[in-house]
Design a protein around this motif. Sequence first.
Motif, PDB file in Angstrom:
ATOM      1  N   ILE A  68       0.875  -1.143   0.177  1.00  0.00           N
ATOM      2  CA  ILE A  68      -0.133   0.115  -0.116  1.00  0.00           C
ATOM      3  C   ILE A  68       0.754   1.291  -0.148  1.00  0.00           C
ATOM      4  O   ILE A  68       0.780   2.209  -0.737  1.00  0.00           O
ATOM      5  N   MET A  69       1.886   1.264   0.720  1.00  0.00           N
ATOM      6  CA  MET A  69       2.782   2.230   0.836  1.00  0.00           C
ATOM      7  C   MET A  69       3.502   2.718  -0.441  1.00  0.00           C
ATOM      8  O   MET A  69       3.514   3.758  -0.954  1.00  0.00           O
ATOM      9  N   TRP A  70       4.056   1.559  -1.182  1.00  0.00           N
ATOM     10  CA  TRP A  70       4.818   1.619  -2.364  1.00  0.00           C
ATOM     11  C   TRP A  70       4.023   2.142  -3.601  1.00  0.00           C
ATOM     12  O   TRP A  70       4.132   3.075  -4.532  1.00  0.00           O
ATOM     13  N   THR A  71       2.601   1.317  -3.608  1.00  0.00           N
ATOM     14  CA  THR A  71       1.854   1.528  -4.902  1.00  0.00           C
ATOM     15  C   THR A  71       0.880   2.707  -4.508  1.00  0.00           C
ATOM     16  O   THR A  71       0.628   3.716  -5.464  1.00  0.00           O
ATOM     17  N   GLY A  72       0.234   2.894  -3.310  1.00  0.00           N
ATOM     18  CA  GLY A  72      -0.573   4.011  -3.145  1.00  0.00           C
ATOM     19  C   GLY A  72       0.111   5.233  -2.708  1.00  0.00           C
ATOM     20  O   GLY A  72      -0.643   6.277  -3.063  1.00  0.00           O
ATOM     21  N   PHE A  73       1.077   5.428  -2.043  1.00  0.00           N
ATOM     22  CA  PHE A  73       1.668   6.612  -1.509  1.00  0.00           C
ATOM     23  C   PHE A  73       3.164   6.356  -1.979  1.00  0.00           C
ATOM     24  O   PHE A  73       3.971   6.808  -0.995  1.00  0.00           O
ATOM     25  N   PRO A  74       3.603   6.657  -3.205  1.00  0.00           N
ATOM     26  CA  PRO A  74       4.848   6.476  -3.611  1.00  0.00           C
ATOM     27  C   PRO A  74       6.106   7.509  -3.020  1.00  0.00           C
ATOM     28  O   PRO A  74       6.989   7.288  -2.600  1.00  0.00           O
ATOM     29  N   VAL A  75       5.442   8.878  -2.957  1.00  0.00           N
ATOM     30  CA  VAL A  75       5.990   9.901  -2.284  1.00  0.00           C
ATOM     31  C   VAL A  75       6.577   9.667  -0.829  1.00  0.00           C
ATOM     32  O   VAL A  75       7.673   9.747  -0.497  1.00  0.00           O
ATOM     33  N   PHE A  76       5.678   9.205  -0.042  1.00  0.00           N
ATOM     34  CA  PHE A  76       5.852   8.941   1.182  1.00  0.00           C
ATOM     35  C   PHE A  76       6.808   7.673   1.512  1.00  0.00           C
ATOM     36  O   PHE A  76       7.629   7.723   2.222  1.00  0.00           O
ATOM     37  N   PHE A  77       6.647   6.566   0.615  1.00  0.00           N
ATOM     38  CA  PHE A  77       7.260   5.528   0.483  1.00  0.00           C
ATOM     39  C   PHE A  77       8.857   5.704   0.333  1.00  0.00           C
ATOM     40  O   PHE A  77       9.889   5.519   0.909  1.00  0.00           O
ATOM     41  N   GLN A  78       9.072   6.600  -0.890  1.00  0.00           N
ATOM     42  CA  GLN A  78      10.411   7.267  -1.165  1.00  0.00           C
ATOM     43  C   GLN A  78      11.054   7.966  -0.006  1.00  0.00           C
ATOM     44  O   GLN A  78      12.232   7.801   0.276  1.00  0.00           O
ATOM     45  N   THR A  79      10.133   9.019   0.482  1.00  0.00           N
ATOM     46  CA  THR A  79      10.823   9.690   1.537  1.00  0.00           C
ATOM     47  C   THR A  79      11.309   9.071   2.694  1.00  0.00           C
ATOM     48  O   THR A  79      12.447   9.294   3.308  1.00  0.00           O
ATOM     49  N   VAL A  80      10.533   8.038   3.319  1.00  0.00           N
ATOM     50  CA  VAL A  80      10.692   7.222   4.617  1.00  0.00           C
ATOM     51  C   VAL A  80      11.865   6.505   4.074  1.00  0.00           C
ATOM     52  O   VAL A  80      12.859   6.426   4.881  1.00  0.00           O
TER      53      VAL A  80
END
Length: 347
Positions: A68-80
């Motif tokens: 869900i992080m990677w697909t739905g919220f890629p900016v969040f995933f990349q940042t974290v």
Amino acid sequence: MTAGVLAAVLLLAVAADACAGGTDYGAGFWDLTAGGAERGKRPRWLIDHAMAPVWEVNNVWLIFVLVIMWTGFPVFFQTVFLAMWLPLALAAVGIVLRGAGFALRKPTRRLAGRRVYGAVFAISSLLTPFFLGAAAGGIASGRVAPGTEPSAHAWSNPTSVFFGILAVVATALLGAVFLAADAVRFASPDLHAYFRWRAVAALAALAVLAVVTLFVTHGDAPHVWRGLTHGAGLFFVIVAGVATLVTAWLLLRTSGAWSRVSAVGIVASAILAWGMAQRPYLIPRSLTVAEAAGAPATLHWLLVVTLVSVVLVFPAVVLLYRLDTRGTLEPLTDADLRRGSGPEDRG
């Protein structure tokens, strides 16, 4: 709208992983503190039997969170994952080593080999939740933001340290509560008392740490502090407090199915309180849910896949947990195998 729904699903998945996976990590904590080979033989025997049917399936929740992080919220995933790659990498290595240690220590015949694999399992069960908690603390304190370079400051701050310690103690509580109930199922009153009193000690430590961490967020993570003391965040803090009192009452009386429910309620409510406290941000004051969301078409299909997964996977996982807590999934013993190898069974 879709991004908000998926953010809620992400939070629920984090809570599920914290409760299901946390129980296994807690078992590893008590494995580490059980003592030498002779003194810790019976507690470790119970840990092996209790964990064996479900330890692999608990990783389903972590995979769900990552997808869900990677697909739905890629900016969040990349940042974290960019800003806190080191603690997350250490947590990932710990997950792998923990599984390998648990899987290999039982069939290993040499005592030295069992000790090595047992130590890998136990130490990884301690370090993995700490680093995951520290990463959560870095998010809660707002020390990561889009474009943030990797830095120890992002995960070695006061909020991160206390979140990490809280994660370890919370897993210790879950592990002790579930093991105490399993001891009843295995008709082992000595182990029931052994883990029940450790659950009481872990619960007391968790309550004290939670209060201290709340005051730490006042100066170190002000947005989360305000969210935890107002609105929906405060509601779930109160729920966690009530669940703590209920768990203490149940543990002092006995330990069974209801103490498991209330202990899970503590951890799940704490995770939900954290998520509600951050609204509308995924990373306080720098990245909102809307800003972090992927393309609308991607979000719609992710929501469809999520609904299908809930329909297909969730009932199966619940059934597995139910069968395990009822003792239906007990492994075959050597005596069972010998009884099943006679001429009448082969004919």
